[in-house]
Design a protein around this motif. Structure first.
Motif, PDB file in Angstrom:
ATOM      1  N   SER A 159       0.795  -1.226   0.000  1.00 42.77           N
ATOM      2  CA  SER A 159       0.000   0.000   0.000  1.00 42.77           C
ATOM      3  C   SER A 159       0.828   1.277   0.000  1.00 42.77           C
ATOM      4  O   SER A 159       0.266   2.366   0.047  1.00 42.77           O
ATOM      5  CB  SER A 159      -0.936   0.019   1.217  1.00 42.77           C
ATOM      6  N   TYR A 194      -6.324   1.712   2.520  1.00 41.99           N
ATOM      7  CA  TYR A 194      -7.307   0.719   2.098  1.00 41.99           C
ATOM      8  C   TYR A 194      -6.583  -0.614   2.074  1.00 41.99           C
ATOM      9  O   TYR A 194      -5.424  -0.713   2.506  1.00 41.99           O
ATOM     10  CB  TYR A 194      -7.857   1.110   0.719  1.00 41.99           C
ATOM     11  N   TYR A 228      -2.924  -3.200  -2.853  1.00 39.77           N
ATOM     12  CA  TYR A 228      -3.286  -3.298  -4.270  1.00 39.77           C
ATOM     13  C   TYR A 228      -3.579  -4.750  -4.671  1.00 39.77           C
ATOM     14  O   TYR A 228      -2.843  -5.657  -4.297  1.00 39.77           O
ATOM     15  CB  TYR A 228      -2.162  -2.744  -5.130  1.00 39.77           C
ATOM     16  N   PRO A 229      -4.639  -4.989  -5.451  1.00 40.79           N
ATOM     17  CA  PRO A 229      -5.032  -6.353  -5.823  1.00 40.79           C
ATOM     18  C   PRO A 229      -4.199  -6.956  -6.948  1.00 40.79           C
ATOM     19  O   PRO A 229      -4.491  -8.065  -7.409  1.00 40.79           O
ATOM     20  CB  PRO A 229      -6.490  -6.177  -6.260  1.00 40.79           C
ATOM     21  N   THR A 272     -14.198  -3.159  -7.518  1.00 36.71           N
ATOM     22  CA  THR A 272     -14.560  -2.641  -6.193  1.00 36.71           C
ATOM     23  C   THR A 272     -13.384  -1.910  -5.560  1.00 36.71           C
ATOM     24  O   THR A 272     -13.549  -0.846  -4.944  1.00 36.71           O
ATOM     25  CB  THR A 272     -15.015  -3.795  -5.281  1.00 36.71           C
ATOM     26  N   TRP A 273     -12.186  -2.473  -5.713  1.00 39.41           N
ATOM     27  CA  TRP A 273     -11.000  -1.861  -5.101  1.00 39.41           C
ATOM     28  C   TRP A 273     -10.771  -0.461  -5.669  1.00 39.41           C
ATOM     29  O   TRP A 273     -10.630   0.504  -4.903  1.00 39.41           O
ATOM     30  CB  TRP A 273      -9.771  -2.741  -5.338  1.00 39.41           C
ATOM     31  N   TYR A 315     -10.742   2.784  -3.144  1.00 40.84           N
ATOM     32  CA  TYR A 315      -9.482   2.903  -2.427  1.00 40.84           C
ATOM     33  C   TYR A 315      -9.155   4.318  -1.967  1.00 40.84           C
ATOM     34  O   TYR A 315      -8.327   4.516  -1.070  1.00 40.84           O
ATOM     35  CB  TYR A 315      -8.321   2.331  -3.262  1.00 40.84           C
TER      36      TYR A 315
END
Length: 262
Positions: free
Chosen positions: A104, A131, A134-135, A224-225, A229
């Motif tokens: 992050s 948040y 990162y995905p 969604t992320w 975020y």
């Protein structure tokens, strides 16, 4: 008798002191020595970690072997990252990893020194995404620039590379599979979606439709992320995904724009 820890986790400088052989084939370890050495190792690691608000961020990710840490907030290599061709000879797309999967701390390629990747500053402190991490591996496509009139922000194209974490500053060969159409404060801020081309469970994926079929929920997580975020009032709005052919059109337009400007 205390159980011997796996040898793979012994630090080299205290393994010998912690172990004694009392008879052929009988190995015992000294719990007092092991406990003290482990404490020193943990203290050393904690002392080296850069912290913000008591949380460590700087030591959570490796950086590319092609780069050197010039300070806790900068890694530098020998190549001008933005002058790399966006497409490799084998047709793979090149992506510069700025933020490894799951982390992050907000790093990016420096505009002042494109040989460097640095920890972005905001409000006079290193920027942290408040948040979930990162995905995917987040970064930039070299040799690209997309102006606002073509749906960009004038910077190199953003890309999210789905897969296991890569070192910060690494140049990865990826395959475009789609693009997430985003609005940031009402302005277009699209994110290319890609996968690693080898050594990844996603390496064979070619389209968003295939991703959704074989890995249900992944695209939902990504959408969604990015929509959340920056927080509930962050101005991010997802407009859904487009397929690989649209992503390639965006890439070709940004590469042509970069070439024309340079």
């Amino acid at each position: 008798m205390d159980q011997l820890p796996p040898a793979a986790v012994w630090p080299a400088d205290w393994a010998g002191a912690a172990i004694s052989t009392c008879a052929p084939g009988a190995i015992f370890w000294n719990p007092e020595v092991m406990s003290g050495a482990l404490g020193l190792a943990l203290m050393s690691a904690a002392a080296q970690a850069e912290t913000i608000g008591g949380l460590a961020y700087a030591d959570t990710a490796r950086f590319s072997a092609a780069m050197q840490a010039t300070d806790p907030y900068t890694i530098t290599g020998t190549d001008d990252l933005m002058q790399l061709a966006p497409i490799a000879e084998d047709g793979a797309i090149r992506a510069i990893v700025e933020i490894p999967t799951g982390t992050s701390a907000k790093w990016e390629v420096s505009k002042e020194d494109p040989k460097a990747v640095y920890w972005e500053y905001k409000d006079d402190k290193p920027r942290i995404v408040n948040y979930l991490g990162y995905p995917g591996n987040y970064g930039a496509i070299p040799g690209t620039a997309l102006p606002k009139e073509l749906g960009g922000d004038g910077d190199p194209l953003d890309v999210l590379v789905i897969g296991q974490a890569l070192p910060r500053g690494e140049i990865a060969n990826v395959r475009l599979i789609g693009v997430l159409k985003m609005l940031d404060g009402g302005e277009q801020d699209d994110k290319l979606i890609a996968v690693l081309t080898q050594d990844s469970p996603f390496a064979h994926i070619e389209t968003m439709a295939q991703l959704d079929s074989e890995f249900p929920g992944v695209s939902d997580i990504i959408g969604t992320w990015f929509a959340n975020y920056k927080g509930p009032d962050g101005g991010m709005e997802s407009q859904g995904f487009a397929e690989a052919d649209v992503a390639r059109e965006v890439l070709d337009a940004a590469a042509a724009q970069f070439t024309a400007a340079n």
